[in-house]
Design a protein around this motif. Structure first.
Motif, PDB file in Angstrom:
ATOM      1  N   THR A  85      19.791  39.620 -83.243  1.00 53.03           N
ATOM      2  CA  THR A  85      19.091  40.871 -83.535  1.00 53.03           C
ATOM      3  C   THR A  85      18.676  41.642 -82.291  1.00 53.03           C
ATOM      4  N   THR A  86      18.905  41.075 -81.122  1.00 51.19           N
ATOM      5  CA  THR A  86      18.586  41.758 -79.870  1.00 51.19           C
ATOM      6  C   THR A  86      19.873  41.857 -79.063  1.00 51.19           C
ATOM      7  N   THR A  87      20.149  43.062 -78.560  1.00 49.87           N
ATOM      8  CA  THR A  87      21.406  43.298 -77.852  1.00 49.87           C
ATOM      9  C   THR A  87      21.169  43.919 -76.486  1.00 49.87           C
ATOM     10  N   LEU A  88      22.091  43.611 -75.580  1.00 49.13           N
ATOM     11  CA  LEU A  88      22.152  44.241 -74.268  1.00 49.13           C
ATOM     12  C   LEU A  88      23.242  45.301 -74.358  1.00 49.13           C
ATOM     13  N   ASN A  89      22.912  46.524 -73.989  1.00 47.62           N
ATOM     14  CA  ASN A  89      23.841  47.644 -74.077  1.00 47.62           C
ATOM     15  C   ASN A  89      23.967  48.288 -72.704  1.00 47.62           C
ATOM     16  N   LEU A  90      25.181  48.469 -72.254  1.00 46.00           N
ATOM     17  CA  LEU A  90      25.437  49.120 -70.972  1.00 46.00           C
ATOM     18  C   LEU A  90      26.377  50.291 -71.223  1.00 46.00           C
ATOM     19  N   THR A  91      25.937  51.477 -70.844  1.00 50.60           N
ATOM     20  CA  THR A  91      26.745  52.690 -70.963  1.00 50.60           C
ATOM     21  C   THR A  91      26.964  53.231 -69.561  1.00 50.60           C
ATOM     22  N   ILE A  92      28.225  53.504 -69.228  1.00 49.27           N
ATOM     23  CA  ILE A  92      28.582  54.008 -67.900  1.00 49.27           C
ATOM     24  C   ILE A  92      29.442  55.255 -68.081  1.00 49.27           C
ATOM     25  N   ALA A  93      29.052  56.353 -67.442  1.00 50.71           N
ATOM     26  CA  ALA A  93      29.890  57.552 -67.449  1.00 50.71           C
ATOM     27  C   ALA A  93      31.189  57.209 -66.720  1.00 50.71           C
ATOM     28  N   LYS A  94      32.317  57.613 -67.291  1.00 51.98           N
ATOM     29  CA  LYS A  94      33.611  57.270 -66.683  1.00 51.98           C
ATOM     30  C   LYS A  94      33.784  57.868 -65.296  1.00 51.98           C
ATOM     31  N   ASP A  95      33.067  58.946 -65.012  1.00 50.45           N
ATOM     32  CA  ASP A  95      33.174  59.521 -63.670  1.00 50.45           C
ATOM     33  C   ASP A  95      32.186  58.870 -62.698  1.00 50.45           C
ATOM     34  N   GLY A  96      31.442  57.879 -63.191  1.00 49.62           N
ATOM     35  CA  GLY A  96      30.513  57.140 -62.342  1.00 49.62           C
ATOM     36  C   GLY A  96      29.207  57.853 -62.049  1.00 49.62           C
ATOM     37  N   SER A  97      28.992  58.999 -62.659  1.00 48.79           N
ATOM     38  CA  SER A  97      27.812  59.802 -62.337  1.00 48.79           C
ATOM     39  C   SER A  97      26.518  59.298 -62.970  1.00 48.79           C
ATOM     40  N   ASP A  98      26.602  58.436 -63.973  1.00 49.14           N
ATOM     41  CA  ASP A  98      25.403  58.000 -64.678  1.00 49.14           C
ATOM     42  C   ASP A  98      25.666  56.661 -65.350  1.00 49.14           C
ATOM     43  N   TRP A  99      24.608  55.910 -65.564  1.00 52.02           N
ATOM     44  CA  TRP A  99      24.696  54.644 -66.282  1.00 52.02           C
ATOM     45  C   TRP A  99      23.321  54.297 -66.817  1.00 52.02           C
ATOM     46  N   VAL A 100      23.275  53.459 -67.839  1.00 51.48           N
ATOM     47  CA  VAL A 100      22.001  53.021 -68.401  1.00 51.48           C
ATOM     48  C   VAL A 100      22.172  51.639 -69.028  1.00 51.48           C
ATOM     49  N   ILE A 101      21.195  50.782 -68.799  1.00 51.32           N
ATOM     50  CA  ILE A 101      21.122  49.473 -69.447  1.00 51.32           C
ATOM     51  C   ILE A 101      19.964  49.525 -70.431  1.00 51.32           C
ATOM     52  N   ASP A 102      20.236  49.164 -71.677  1.00 50.19           N
ATOM     53  CA  ASP A 102      19.198  49.083 -72.702  1.00 50.19           C
ATOM     54  C   ASP A 102      19.251  47.713 -73.350  1.00 50.19           C
ATOM     55  N   VAL A 103      18.091  47.126 -73.594  1.00 47.19           N
ATOM     56  CA  VAL A 103      17.991  45.927 -74.412  1.00 47.19           C
ATOM     57  C   VAL A 103      17.284  46.395 -75.677  1.00 47.19           C
TER      58      VAL A 103
END
Length: 125
Positions: A54-72
């Motif tokens: 019920t708890t997840t680690l989520n990583l989103t990365i802009a393909k151009d490398g300009s932004d990223w975010v880690i969410d739990v």
């Protein structure tokens, strides 16, 4: 410094540790690692980090490398799960400790794969 101590930590606009960074690998390697790109401009990874799923680690990365975010995320309540803050207040919280251990395992794997940079064990993410 205590585990997950955020004293003096500079944060990104997404409240992640600014000492972290990401590398984008070739498409085939990102997909082999489990990333998807259903949103064409982003790589997205979702991993379960709790035994009950019920708890997840989520990583989103802009393909151009300009932004990223880690969410739990707490998937039951559709909100962030602040395991680091919970452990800061109560180091004996077993569920939060198990989530922390699995998140650190995932961060280690991401680092070994060359996707996550600047991470070290016990780091406030």
């Amino acid at each position: 410094m205590a585990r997950f101590d955020q004293t003096g930590v500079t944060l990104t606009k997404h409240q992640n540790n600014a000492a972290l960074g990401v590398n984008i690998l070739p498409d085939a390697e990102m997909r082999a690692y489990g990333f998807t790109d259903h949103v064409p401009e982003e790589w997205y990874l979702c991993r379960k980090v709790s035994e009950d799923g019920t708890t997840t680690l989520n990583l989103t990365i802009a393909k151009d490398g300009s932004d990223w975010v880690i969410d739990v995320l707490d998937e039951y309540f559709l909100q962030p799960y602040d395991y680091q803050g919970l452990l800061e207040r109560n180091p004996d919280n077993g569920y939060a400790r198990a989530v922390a251990d699995e998140c650190e395992r995932q961060y280690r794997l991401l680092t070994e794969a060359g996707i996550l940079t600047g991470w070290h064990e016990g780091m406030y993410v």
